[in-house]
Design a protein around this motif. Structure first.
Motif, PDB file in Angstrom:
ATOM      1  N   ALA A 265       0.822  -1.213   0.000  1.00 39.44           N
ATOM      2  CA  ALA A 265       0.000   0.000   0.000  1.00 39.44           C
ATOM      3  C   ALA A 265       0.856   1.263   0.000  1.00 39.44           C
ATOM      4  N   SER A 266       2.022   1.192   0.667  1.00 38.64           N
ATOM      5  CA  SER A 266       2.890   2.373   0.758  1.00 38.64           C
ATOM      6  C   SER A 266       3.861   2.481  -0.408  1.00 38.64           C
ATOM      7  N   GLY A 267       3.829   1.502  -1.319  1.00 38.58           N
ATOM      8  CA  GLY A 267       4.705   1.532  -2.475  1.00 38.58           C
ATOM      9  C   GLY A 267       6.099   1.012  -2.221  1.00 38.58           C
ATOM     10  N   ARG A 268       6.339   0.387  -1.054  1.00 37.89           N
ATOM     11  CA  ARG A 268       7.680  -0.114  -0.732  1.00 37.89           C
ATOM     12  C   ARG A 268       7.885  -1.566  -1.132  1.00 37.89           C
ATOM     13  N   LEU A 269       6.821  -2.257  -1.537  1.00 40.87           N
ATOM     14  CA  LEU A 269       6.922  -3.644  -1.972  1.00 40.87           C
ATOM     15  C   LEU A 269       6.069  -3.818  -3.220  1.00 40.87           C
ATOM     16  N   ASP A 270       6.689  -4.365  -4.267  1.00 41.93           N
ATOM     17  CA  ASP A 270       6.000  -4.592  -5.533  1.00 41.93           C
ATOM     18  C   ASP A 270       5.710  -6.083  -5.669  1.00 41.93           C
ATOM     19  N   PRO A 271       4.446  -6.495  -5.785  1.00 40.27           N
ATOM     20  CA  PRO A 271       4.130  -7.918  -5.896  1.00 40.27           C
ATOM     21  C   PRO A 271       4.699  -8.609  -7.130  1.00 40.27           C
ATOM     22  N   GLN A 272       5.167  -7.843  -8.097  1.00 45.51           N
ATOM     23  CA  GLN A 272       5.836  -8.425  -9.259  1.00 45.51           C
ATOM     24  C   GLN A 272       4.973  -9.477  -9.956  1.00 45.51           C
ATOM     25  N   ILE A 273       3.847  -9.039 -10.458  1.00 44.47           N
ATOM     26  CA  ILE A 273       2.937  -9.919 -11.192  1.00 44.47           C
ATOM     27  C   ILE A 273       3.425 -10.023 -12.635  1.00 44.47           C
ATOM     28  N   GLY A 274       3.923 -11.204 -12.987  1.00 44.86           N
ATOM     29  CA  GLY A 274       4.473 -11.409 -14.311  1.00 44.86           C
ATOM     30  C   GLY A 274       3.479 -11.939 -15.325  1.00 44.86           C
TER      31      GLY A 274
END
Length: 303
Positions: A265-274
């Motif tokens: 939510a804070s933009g510090r982790l990207d789920p990396q949906i490929g």
């Protein structure tokens, strides 16, 4: 309800069909699933399951019926879910200790990509101890667990060395926080404090040799499918640690899942949906996944 059923005659071993609605226990919420995802483990497990089985580990959706014992969020709450009940279905019964509410900033696909891979990376890194200014290797860094581990390790202050076998698989790893990206363990010439291994096989033995005194390697997966053989006496008399990571769905992972949700939510982790598409395209997603064509997570929207 509709669900992804194991069918060994279908492409990818899965097809959409009808399955009984789950019955929630007193400490479980009934969740209407909006998105689910694939992991190497749950997809690989399909081949060992009988036809008609519903499987899957990750899902996100909306609470349809709150838990009867009063625990957990009320009906209508958007949630990410983890646990032992099948996730590849329109409805999922979930222990309230294994779910996390979703803020509006996190969509269902992002949330569905988090549970197994994100929790595995988070808890494995914690087993390494303090990471500030420590050299940490992540093998299988292009996969779901690997890309979370790179990001979380960098957030913790580690010097992350990401291992990805092919250039196309390594794309984006430096942007996620990797200080170094290498194609093989042979390119690492200095000792490391810790390692997260998603590959297994000969590489696990090689990681053991790379460890500095008091270092540790956490074995998360064995994507190589190969055995690990340690040279004679290589594990004797050395101050090093080898641990196997085991997911415990009874431990109450809701708070950790909420932490990961907050980072997204804070933009510090990207789920990396490929890869992302309808669950009607499950066979296509599975094929791409096993062909190592998905960098990160494969997410299926449920309709």
């Amino acid at each position: 309800m509709r669900a992804l059923l194991v069918d060994h005659t279908a492409p990818g071993g899965l097809r959409i069909g009808a399955a009984p609605d789950p019955v929630a226990g007193p400490h479980q919420a009934l969740v209407e699933v909006k998105a689910t995802s694939f992991n190497f483990g749950d997809l690989s497990h399909v081949r060992d399951l009988p036809d008609g089985t519903v499987s899957g580990w990750d899902a996100a959706g909306v609470v349809r019926t709150a838990a009867a014992d009063g625990s957990g969020p009320p009906a209508g709450t958007r949630v990410a879910t983890f646990g032992g009940e099948p996730a590849w279905a329109a409805l999922r019964a979930v222990d309230t200790a294994e779910l996390a509410p979703l803020p509006d900033e996190v969509d269902f696909g992002q949330a569905a990509a988090l549970p197994v891979a994100g929790l595995a990376a988070l808890n494995a890194l914690r087993r390494l101890g303090p990471l500030l200014d420590r050299r940490v290797v992540v093998t299988g860094a292009a996969g779901g667990v690997g890309r979370y581990a790179v990001q979380l390790g960098a957030l913790a202050g580690a010097h992350v060395i990401a291992v990805a076998g092919r250039p196309e698989r390594a794309k984006g790893l430096r942007e996620l926080g990797a200080a170094e990206v290498v194609a093989s363990l042979g390119e690492i010439t200095s000792p490391v404090h810790g390692a997260l291994d998603n590959v297994g096989g000969p590489g696990l033995a090689a990681l053991w040799e790379l460890l500095a005194a008091d270092g540790a390697v956490i074995s998360i997966g064995a994507a190589s499918g190969e055995p690990t053989v340690f040279p004679p006496y290589s594990t004797i008399g050395r101050r090093r640690r080898l641990e196997a990571y085991v997911t415990d769905v009874a431990a109450g992972s809701g708070p950790d899942l909420a932490y990961l949700v907050g980072l997204v939510a804070s933009g510090r982790l990207d789920p990396q949906i490929g890869w992302r598409g309808s669950w009607e395209q499950a066979a296509e997603a599975a094929e791409a996944f096993f062909a190592r064509q998905v960098n990160g997570k494969a997410v299926l929207d449920v309709s």
